[in-house]
Design a protein around this motif. Structure first.
Motif, PDB file in Angstrom:
ATOM      1  N   GLU A  16      14.004 -31.535 -16.142  1.00  0.00           N
ATOM      2  CA  GLU A  16      13.198 -31.046 -15.024  1.00  0.00           C
ATOM      3  C   GLU A  16      13.620 -29.635 -14.634  1.00  0.00           C
ATOM      4  OE1 GLU A  16      11.870 -32.448 -10.499  1.00  0.00           O
ATOM      5  OE2 GLU A  16      13.510 -33.468 -11.532  1.00  0.00           O
ATOM      6  N   LEU A  17      14.925 -29.375 -14.664  1.00  0.00           N
ATOM      7  CA  LEU A  17      15.419 -28.048 -14.348  1.00  0.00           C
ATOM      8  C   LEU A  17      14.954 -27.029 -15.378  1.00  0.00           C
ATOM      9  CD1 LEU A  17      17.197 -26.097 -12.720  1.00  0.00           C
ATOM     10  CD2 LEU A  17      19.144 -26.856 -14.107  1.00  0.00           C
ATOM     11  N   ARG A  18      15.053 -27.377 -16.652  1.00  0.00           N
ATOM     12  CA  ARG A  18      14.604 -26.450 -17.701  1.00  0.00           C
ATOM     13  C   ARG A  18      13.112 -26.157 -17.568  1.00  0.00           C
ATOM     14  NH1 ARG A  18      18.223 -29.524 -20.971  1.00  0.00           N
ATOM     15  NH2 ARG A  18      16.498 -30.816 -21.715  1.00  0.00           N
ATOM     16  N   THR A  19      12.331 -27.163 -17.194  1.00  0.00           N
ATOM     17  CA  THR A  19      10.892 -26.948 -16.990  1.00  0.00           C
ATOM     18  C   THR A  19      10.654 -25.961 -15.858  1.00  0.00           C
ATOM     19  OG1 THR A  19      10.327 -29.141 -17.813  1.00  0.00           O
ATOM     20  CG2 THR A  19       8.716 -28.067 -16.389  1.00  0.00           C
ATOM     21  N   ALA A  20      11.405 -26.116 -14.764  1.00  0.00           N
ATOM     22  CA  ALA A  20      11.264 -25.200 -13.634  1.00  0.00           C
ATOM     23  C   ALA A  20      11.628 -23.776 -14.038  1.00  0.00           C
ATOM     24  CB  ALA A  20      12.142 -25.668 -12.475  1.00  0.00           C
ATOM     25  N   ILE A  21      12.727 -23.609 -14.773  1.00  0.00           N
ATOM     26  CA  ILE A  21      13.137 -22.279 -15.223  1.00  0.00           C
ATOM     27  C   ILE A  21      12.062 -21.660 -16.104  1.00  0.00           C
ATOM     28  CG2 ILE A  21      14.796 -21.062 -16.694  1.00  0.00           C
ATOM     29  CD1 ILE A  21      16.934 -23.017 -15.648  1.00  0.00           C
ATOM     30  N   ALA A  22      11.490 -22.463 -16.984  1.00  0.00           N
ATOM     31  CA  ALA A  22      10.446 -21.957 -17.879  1.00  0.00           C
ATOM     32  C   ALA A  22       9.218 -21.496 -17.089  1.00  0.00           C
ATOM     33  CB  ALA A  22      10.051 -23.034 -18.882  1.00  0.00           C
ATOM     34  N   ARG A  23       8.819 -22.262 -16.081  1.00  0.00           N
ATOM     35  CA  ARG A  23       7.652 -21.884 -15.272  1.00  0.00           C
ATOM     36  C   ARG A  23       7.910 -20.583 -14.525  1.00  0.00           C
ATOM     37  NH1 ARG A  23       5.260 -26.054 -11.347  1.00  0.00           N
ATOM     38  NH2 ARG A  23       3.364 -24.812 -11.675  1.00  0.00           N
ATOM     39  N   ILE A  24       9.112 -20.436 -14.002  1.00  0.00           N
ATOM     40  CA  ILE A  24       9.458 -19.208 -13.288  1.00  0.00           C
ATOM     41  C   ILE A  24       9.465 -18.026 -14.247  1.00  0.00           C
ATOM     42  CG2 ILE A  24      11.310 -18.037 -12.028  1.00  0.00           C
ATOM     43  CD1 ILE A  24      12.124 -20.904 -11.030  1.00  0.00           C
ATOM     44  N   ALA A  25      10.077 -18.212 -15.417  1.00  0.00           N
ATOM     45  CA  ALA A  25      10.160 -17.133 -16.405  1.00  0.00           C
ATOM     46  C   ALA A  25       8.790 -16.719 -16.907  1.00  0.00           C
ATOM     47  CB  ALA A  25      11.051 -17.562 -17.566  1.00  0.00           C
ATOM     48  N   GLU A  26       7.866 -17.668 -16.982  1.00  0.00           N
ATOM     49  CA  GLU A  26       6.514 -17.350 -17.447  1.00  0.00           C
ATOM     50  C   GLU A  26       5.787 -16.375 -16.523  1.00  0.00           C
ATOM     51  OE1 GLU A  26       4.622 -21.117 -17.880  1.00  0.00           O
ATOM     52  OE2 GLU A  26       5.673 -21.609 -19.746  1.00  0.00           O
ATOM     53  N   LEU A  27       6.226 -16.303 -15.267  1.00  0.00           N
ATOM     54  CA  LEU A  27       5.640 -15.349 -14.328  1.00  0.00           C
ATOM     55  C   LEU A  27       6.219 -13.947 -14.503  1.00  0.00           C
ATOM     56  CD1 LEU A  27       5.569 -17.463 -11.023  1.00  0.00           C
ATOM     57  CD2 LEU A  27       3.641 -16.944 -12.542  1.00  0.00           C
ATOM     58  N   GLY A  28       7.170 -13.809 -15.405  1.00  0.00           N
ATOM     59  CA  GLY A  28       7.799 -12.512 -15.624  1.00  0.00           C
ATOM     60  C   GLY A  28       8.980 -12.251 -14.715  1.00  0.00           C
ATOM     61  N   ILE A  29       9.508 -13.303 -14.102  1.00  0.00           N
ATOM     62  CA  ILE A  29      10.661 -13.179 -13.215  1.00  0.00           C
ATOM     63  C   ILE A  29      11.928 -13.270 -14.051  1.00  0.00           C
ATOM     64  CG2 ILE A  29      11.903 -14.272 -11.302  1.00  0.00           C
ATOM     65  CD1 ILE A  29       9.044 -15.239 -10.378  1.00  0.00           C
ATOM     66  N   ARG A  30      12.805 -12.273 -13.906  1.00  0.00           N
ATOM     67  CA  ARG A  30      13.952 -12.165 -14.800  1.00  0.00           C
ATOM     68  C   ARG A  30      15.273 -12.597 -14.169  1.00  0.00           C
ATOM     69  NH1 ARG A  30      12.755 -12.863 -19.272  1.00  0.00           N
ATOM     70  NH2 ARG A  30      14.557 -11.725 -20.098  1.00  0.00           N
ATOM     71  N   SER A  31      15.300 -12.832 -12.858  1.00  0.00           N
ATOM     72  CA  SER A  31      16.538 -13.244 -12.189  1.00  0.00           C
ATOM     73  C   SER A  31      16.344 -14.609 -11.544  1.00  0.00           C
ATOM     74  CB  SER A  31      16.951 -12.223 -11.124  1.00  0.00           C
ATOM     75  OG  SER A  31      17.291 -10.988 -11.714  1.00  0.00           O
ATOM     76  N   ILE A  32      17.141 -15.574 -11.982  1.00  0.00           N
ATOM     77  CA  ILE A  32      17.050 -16.945 -11.491  1.00  0.00           C
ATOM     78  C   ILE A  32      18.455 -17.406 -11.130  1.00  0.00           C
ATOM     79  CG2 ILE A  32      16.446 -19.327 -12.067  1.00  0.00           C
ATOM     80  CD1 ILE A  32      14.429 -18.173 -14.103  1.00  0.00           C
ATOM     81  N   SER A  33      18.611 -17.921  -9.916  1.00  0.00           N
ATOM     82  CA  SER A  33      19.918 -18.386  -9.455  1.00  0.00           C
ATOM     83  C   SER A  33      19.851 -19.887  -9.192  1.00  0.00           C
ATOM     84  CB  SER A  33      20.325 -17.639  -8.181  1.00  0.00           C
ATOM     85  OG  SER A  33      21.663 -17.937  -7.840  1.00  0.00           O
ATOM     86  N   LEU A  34      20.785 -20.624  -9.776  1.00  0.00           N
ATOM     87  CA  LEU A  34      20.829 -22.080  -9.634  1.00  0.00           C
ATOM     88  C   LEU A  34      21.640 -22.426  -8.395  1.00  0.00           C
ATOM     89  CD1 LEU A  34      21.648 -22.992 -13.356  1.00  0.00           C
ATOM     90  CD2 LEU A  34      19.402 -22.582 -12.307  1.00  0.00           C
ATOM     91  N   ALA A  35      21.013 -23.095  -7.447  1.00  0.00           N
ATOM     92  CA  ALA A  35      21.643 -23.359  -6.157  1.00  0.00           C
ATOM     93  C   ALA A  35      22.078 -24.815  -6.043  1.00  0.00           C
ATOM     94  CB  ALA A  35      20.684 -23.005  -5.024  1.00  0.00           C
ATOM     95  N   ASP A  36      23.368 -24.995  -5.769  1.00  0.00           N
ATOM     96  CA  ASP A  36      23.885 -26.321  -5.428  1.00  0.00           C
ATOM     97  C   ASP A  36      23.928 -26.381  -3.905  1.00  0.00           C
ATOM     98  OD1 ASP A  36      24.988 -28.820  -5.446  1.00  0.00           O
ATOM     99  OD2 ASP A  36      27.011 -28.164  -5.917  1.00  0.00           O
ATOM    100  N   THR A  37      22.772 -26.646  -3.322  1.00  0.00           N
ATOM    101  CA  THR A  37      22.516 -26.403  -1.908  1.00  0.00           C
ATOM    102  C   THR A  37      23.428 -27.190  -0.980  1.00  0.00           C
ATOM    103  OG1 THR A  37      20.219 -26.182  -2.648  1.00  0.00           O
ATOM    104  CG2 THR A  37      20.601 -26.126  -0.282  1.00  0.00           C
ATOM    105  N   VAL A  38      23.873 -28.366  -1.410  1.00  0.00           N
ATOM    106  CA  VAL A  38      24.731 -29.186  -0.539  1.00  0.00           C
ATOM    107  C   VAL A  38      26.091 -29.468  -1.172  1.00  0.00           C
ATOM    108  CG1 VAL A  38      22.867 -30.260   0.760  1.00  0.00           C
ATOM    109  CG2 VAL A  38      23.556 -31.269  -1.402  1.00  0.00           C
ATOM    110  N   GLY A  39      26.446 -28.735  -2.224  1.00  0.00           N
ATOM    111  CA  GLY A  39      27.773 -28.850  -2.810  1.00  0.00           C
ATOM    112  C   GLY A  39      28.037 -30.157  -3.531  1.00  0.00           C
ATOM    113  N   LEU A  40      27.017 -30.713  -4.173  1.00  0.00           N
ATOM    114  CA  LEU A  40      27.154 -32.007  -4.856  1.00  0.00           C
ATOM    115  C   LEU A  40      27.888 -31.910  -6.186  1.00  0.00           C
ATOM    116  CD1 LEU A  40      23.573 -33.567  -4.407  1.00  0.00           C
ATOM    117  CD2 LEU A  40      25.695 -34.366  -3.334  1.00  0.00           C
ATOM    118  N   ALA A  41      27.721 -30.805  -6.896  1.00  0.00           N
ATOM    119  CA  ALA A  41      28.138 -30.735  -8.298  1.00  0.00           C
ATOM    120  C   ALA A  41      29.638 -30.535  -8.441  1.00  0.00           C
ATOM    121  CB  ALA A  41      27.393 -29.605  -8.999  1.00  0.00           C
TER     122      ALA A  41
END
Length: 285
Positions: free
Chosen positions: A157-182
């Protein structure tokens, strides 16, 4: 790998947004100016959202009016809709728009009151606005390492999201661990997978953590190939819409210490910032 370009994004906006007492505009201006003097080149400084939702950021325009950073300093302004993007662009100080793109529907509704479809449509519109204004755009994939709500999550699911964002021509993507789970193992696994995503461009991390775990998390991301790191002096902050208790940002001091272990020295003078941050933490938290 240690000699590759590295980008450290200092995040006072994220440090401040959940603090209960209003920080005076003049103190915010002093803090941002001190960051620039200390050598920070990339600053997540403000957001342009409803002042009812985030009162701490109600003075973003006034703050930016009073700073005049050099041309080589990036000023990031977070936006969640086109109205916010318009406000950011109008300041003539913001150089990069930041947009949260959550893969957790529950968090997306809590944070931005959007459905996944609305979120992507808004991102597309903001991308066009950024291009027209000659601004950069960074997208934060919120809840990239899982979520506390029971929403489905997978690397696919994450890779799909990155691909959709990249398809818009967006070159900077930051992965957020919003609640510190990882934990470090998951961070290394997820970042490594994201780095292999086709046309993903620059992959960064915006991690939250208990202070004791911060260095190991940064090392995990670095060893997986990440060279873009978000952090905040003192580890203040957290997203007020993610859960009932805030999980602090990765302390910038921990990032500096972690990178030293990999032979990377950052040309920053942070003593004055640490003192100013301690004042903010004691008076307004």
């Amino acid at each position: 790998m240690a000699n590759q370009a590295l980008k450290l994004i200092e995040c006072p906006r994220d440090a401040w947004q959940g603090l209960p007492r209003q920080i005076p505009t003049a103190l915010k201006v002093q803090y941002l100016s001190t960051l620039v003097s200390a050598g920070f080149k990339n600053i997540d400084a403000v957001s342009f959202v409803s002042p009812k939702a985030v009162p701490q950021m109600a003075d973003s325009e006034q703050v930016l009016e009073q700073i005049d950073p050099p041309n080589d300093v990036e000023i990031i302004g977070i936006v969640v809709n086109e109205k916010g993007a318009g406000r950011a662009i109008a300041t003539k100080r913001v150089t990069t728009l930041g947009y949260p793109f959550s893969i957790s529907p529950t968090f997306l509704r809590r944070n931005q009151n959007q459905s996944p479809k609305e979120n992507f449509e808004t991102l597309s519109a903001i991308k066009r606005r950024a291009e027209n204004a000659n601004l950069d755009l960074v997208v934060y994939v919120s809840m990239a390492f899982g979520n506390p709500y029971g929403d489905p999550w997978s690397e696919g699911e994450l890779r799909t999201a990155i691909a959709r964002i990249a398809e818009l021509g967006i070159r900077s993507i930051s992965l957020a661990d919003t609640v510190g789970l990882a934990d470090p193992k998951l961070i290394q696994q997820v970042v490594a997978a994201a780095m292999k995503s086709g046309n993903a461009g620059e992959i960064g991390v915006h991690l939250h953590s208990a202070p004791a775990d911060a260095i190991s998390k940064i090392l995990a991301a670095y060893d997986a190939g990440c060279r873009r790191f978000d952090s905040a002096i003192g580890g203040l902050g957290g997203c007020p819409f993610a859960q009932n208790s805030l999980v602090g940002n990765i302390p910038t001091e921990s990032v500096i210490a972690a990178l030293k272990q990999r032979g990377v020295e950052l040309p920053l003078k942070i003593d004055s910032i640490i003192q100013l941050n301690a004042r903010i933490g004691s008076e307004f938290a």
